[in-house]
Design a protein around this motif. Structure first.
Motif, PDB file in Angstrom:
ATOM      1  N   SER A 201       0.834  -1.205   0.000  1.00  0.00           N
ATOM      2  CA  SER A 201       0.000   0.000   0.000  1.00  0.00           C
ATOM      3  C   SER A 201       0.875   1.264   0.000  1.00  0.00           C
ATOM      4  O   SER A 201       0.547   2.254  -0.657  1.00  0.00           O
ATOM      5  N   THR A 202       2.007   1.204   0.718  1.00  0.00           N
ATOM      6  CA  THR A 202       2.936   2.338   0.740  1.00  0.00           C
ATOM      7  C   THR A 202       3.547   2.566  -0.631  1.00  0.00           C
ATOM      8  O   THR A 202       3.680   3.706  -1.094  1.00  0.00           O
ATOM      9  N   LYS A 204       2.293   1.620  -3.579  1.00  0.00           N
ATOM     10  CA  LYS A 204       1.268   2.100  -4.514  1.00  0.00           C
ATOM     11  C   LYS A 204       0.976   3.579  -4.306  1.00  0.00           C
ATOM     12  O   LYS A 204       0.785   4.328  -5.269  1.00  0.00           O
ATOM     13  N   ALA A 205       0.956   3.987  -3.050  1.00  0.00           N
ATOM     14  CA  ALA A 205       0.717   5.412  -2.771  1.00  0.00           C
ATOM     15  C   ALA A 205       1.876   6.256  -3.288  1.00  0.00           C
ATOM     16  O   ALA A 205       1.673   7.371  -3.807  1.00  0.00           O
ATOM     17  N   ALA A 206       3.104   5.737  -3.178  1.00  0.00           N
ATOM     18  CA  ALA A 206       4.279   6.495  -3.615  1.00  0.00           C
ATOM     19  C   ALA A 206       4.354   6.628  -5.124  1.00  0.00           C
ATOM     20  O   ALA A 206       4.851   7.637  -5.649  1.00  0.00           O
ATOM     21  N   ASN A 208       1.634   6.333  -7.213  1.00  0.00           N
ATOM     22  CA  ASN A 208       0.289   6.561  -7.763  1.00  0.00           C
ATOM     23  C   ASN A 208      -0.214   5.300  -8.463  1.00  0.00           C
ATOM     24  O   ASN A 208      -0.673   5.331  -9.611  1.00  0.00           O
ATOM     25  N   ASP A 209      -0.093   4.178  -7.713  1.00  0.00           N
ATOM     26  CA  ASP A 209      -0.517   2.854  -8.200  1.00  0.00           C
ATOM     27  C   ASP A 209       0.179   2.483  -9.508  1.00  0.00           C
ATOM     28  O   ASP A 209      -0.436   2.023 -10.472  1.00  0.00           O
ATOM     29  N   LEU A 230       5.569   9.020   1.325  1.00  0.00           N
ATOM     30  CA  LEU A 230       4.799   9.928   2.175  1.00  0.00           C
ATOM     31  C   LEU A 230       5.037   9.555   3.634  1.00  0.00           C
ATOM     32  O   LEU A 230       5.214   8.384   3.960  1.00  0.00           O
TER      33      LEU A 230
END
Length: 527
Positions: A201-202, A204-206, A208-209, A230
């Motif tokens: 999840s980290t 993907k967030a970094a 933008n998937d 983030l």
């Protein structure tokens, strides 16, 4: 196996702990139950039983109670710890209780036809047995726990030695654990730093998937994305193992185990990894200028690299390789040195990357051999491409090829693809023999270079790509040549793969598969 043995020991500990606690509680409750049956054994020093003897008590001694039978008289005495005995007068329903010590009672007994009941001493046998069991059961439990723990430890150590021997033989050192948290990388080292794990999840967030807009490029391993962690906003490069990649989980683990131990300004820094939801991801420091090949082979960007910057890149690569071969805690043979694996930071300083193919050498090892040839066509040394033999001199050969590419701005592989009779090495050899080495130079360098420096670098390149490995210099020699301009250079011999035809003949005897853009090859034979 590594997890099951410690887990077995932990389960054994708690099992015996619970068993011993239960046994202790059971014994205690059993003693308590027994005491309730004897009414007074836990409260009085004497027992609850009475011995009979003939005689009578003086009428002035004790307390007389009328109109009660012998059983009620015994009950009254039994329930009072001060009662040492009692007497029942013959043919009368009278109970005579004596309160005092048993010794005094025995002194005042008179002869007579009556019966006197004297309290017996409590038996200590049951209490001693209970106490012995309370001590023995937990002790036996703990001894059993120690034995099982020792057995588990011996088995774990044996498995560990066998596993490390296997991995040393294969040249691939795997992480001990795969999962959340941090993993320890153990390869005959002291306590090393732990490599952080990032959740998917980290990542993907970094990225933008894994958005296409963030994609930096793609190699044999898989696509590489730019990301921003983030909330701190740190820029990262995310290398994602492709499901169709020829490089698999072994190369992924190998890169983790190798690069996390290396600290040098000319090696890319690994920040962490992610193994989750069928994803295998490596997280690196972000290199804003991407890879070296994106500059020297680009007609627009190559002008940004003048001669001084290219020399700085050449020297940085040489220093990084020297560290891998000689000064790192683990002697590393990279086996896939090429311009696309040289990353450039914001100041155009080079950093060697992509250690998925690297092999670890012992202190006394000088070369190795494999049936699984991996690397990139055009950069591989002849002994490795043909026979699977590799050593430090294999990386030296690749360095020589890169040296020519950096000087000329041309790809060595391009000459094969264009069906030239000579590759870049052959052209450099002919120009050097004819005294026309400057014709190999990238035309954009004419205003910033020194002809003597260019000629010297071409001669160094020819020394690095000689046919026989024993003729090539070590990276220590190369660094000395680069740093000492007055050092005399030996004359090179004819380079490997001098002509296209000779290369084709030597390569036809091996089965190879070519994959994608980097033309990375690997032999399909079993190991």
């Amino acid at each position: 196996m590594a997890m099951s043995l410690p887990l077995l020991c932990l389960i054994s500990f708690f099992s015996f702990f619970l068993f011993s606690s239960h046994a202790t509680d059971t014994l205690a409750s059993s003693d308590k139950s027994g005491d309730n049956q004897t009414l007074v054994s836990s409260e009085c020093s004497d027992g609850a039983n009475f011995s009979k003897m003939t005689g009578s008590l003086p009428s002035t001694s004790g307390v007389s109670v009328s109109s009660i039978g012998i059983s009620d008289c015994q009950t009254l005495c039994k329930t009072n710890c001060s009662c040492a005995g009692f007497a029942s007068l013959q043919n009368e329903s009278t109970c005579q209780l004596y309160y005092g010590s048993k010794q005094n009672l025995l002194k005042i007994i008179e002869k007579g036809a009556g019966l006197i009941y004297i309290r017996d001493r409590a038996s200590s046998g049951n209490k001693k047995d209970s106490l012995w069991l309370i001590v023995a059961v937990p002790l036996a439990s703990h001894l059993a726990f120690v034995s099982i723990s020792l057995y588990c430890f011996v088995r774990w150590r044996r498995w560990r030695r066998e596993d490390q021997a296997r991995r040393r033989e294969e040249g691939i050192i795997n992480p001990d654990h795969e999962g959340s948290g941090a993993i320890n990388m153990n390869v005959g080292r002291q306590k090393d730093q732990e490599l952080p794990f990032f959740g998917i999840s980290t990542i993907k967030a970094a990225t933008n998937d894994f958005a296409k807009a963030n994609k930096l490029g793609e190699g044999g391993f898989g696509p590489v994305y730019k990301g921003k962690l983030l909330p701190q906003g740190q820029e990262i490069a995310v290398k994602r193992l492709s499901k169709i990649s020829r490089q698999g989980l072994n190369e992924f683990k190998n890169e983790i185990s190798v690069i996390c131990r290396l600290q040098h300004r000319n090696l890319v820094r690994l920040l962490g990894c992610c193994i989750e939801a069928e994803e295998s991801i490596l997280i690196y420091e972000y290199m804003p200028n991407k890879s070296l090949d994106s500059f020297i082979f680009d007609s627009t960007k190559r002008v940004l690299l003048d001669w001084r910057k290219r020399m700085n890149i050449i020297e940085g690569i040489a220093q990084g390789l020297l560290y891998l071969h000689k000064y790192s805690r683990l002697r590393i043979i990279h086996r896939d040195m090429k311009t696309s694996n040289i990353l450039l930071d914001c100041d155009m300083n080079p950093k060697i990357s992509d250690f998925g193919m690297a092999r670890i050498f012992g202190d006394n090892d000088t070369r190795g051999q494999t049936n699984r040839v991996v690397g990139t066509f055009g950069y591989m040394s002849p002994e490795y491409a043909v026979d699977g033999r590799f050593s430090e001199k294999s990386d030296v050969f690749s360095f020589g090829v890169m040296l020519f590419e950096i000087i000329s701005g041309k790809k060595n592989i391009a000459f094969f693809e264009a069906d030239h009779s000579l590759n870049l090495l052959g052209i450099a050899w002919n120009l050097w023999k004819e005294g026309k080495s400057m014709e190999l130079m990238d035309s954009t360098l004419s205003s910033s270079c020194s002809s003597s420096e260019v000629t010297r670098c071409i001669q160094m390149g020819l020394l690095c790509v000689q046919e026989k490995a024993m003729d090539r210099p070590t990276m220590s020699d190369v660094v000395s040549m680069l740093s000492n301009e007055t050092m005399a250079l030996p004359l090179p011999k004819e380079p490997a793969f001098f002509s296209r035809s000779s290369d084709a003949e030597s390569s036809s005897n091996r089965k190879r598969c070519h994959s994608g853009n980097d033309i990375t090859i690997s032999d399909v034979d079993g190991r």
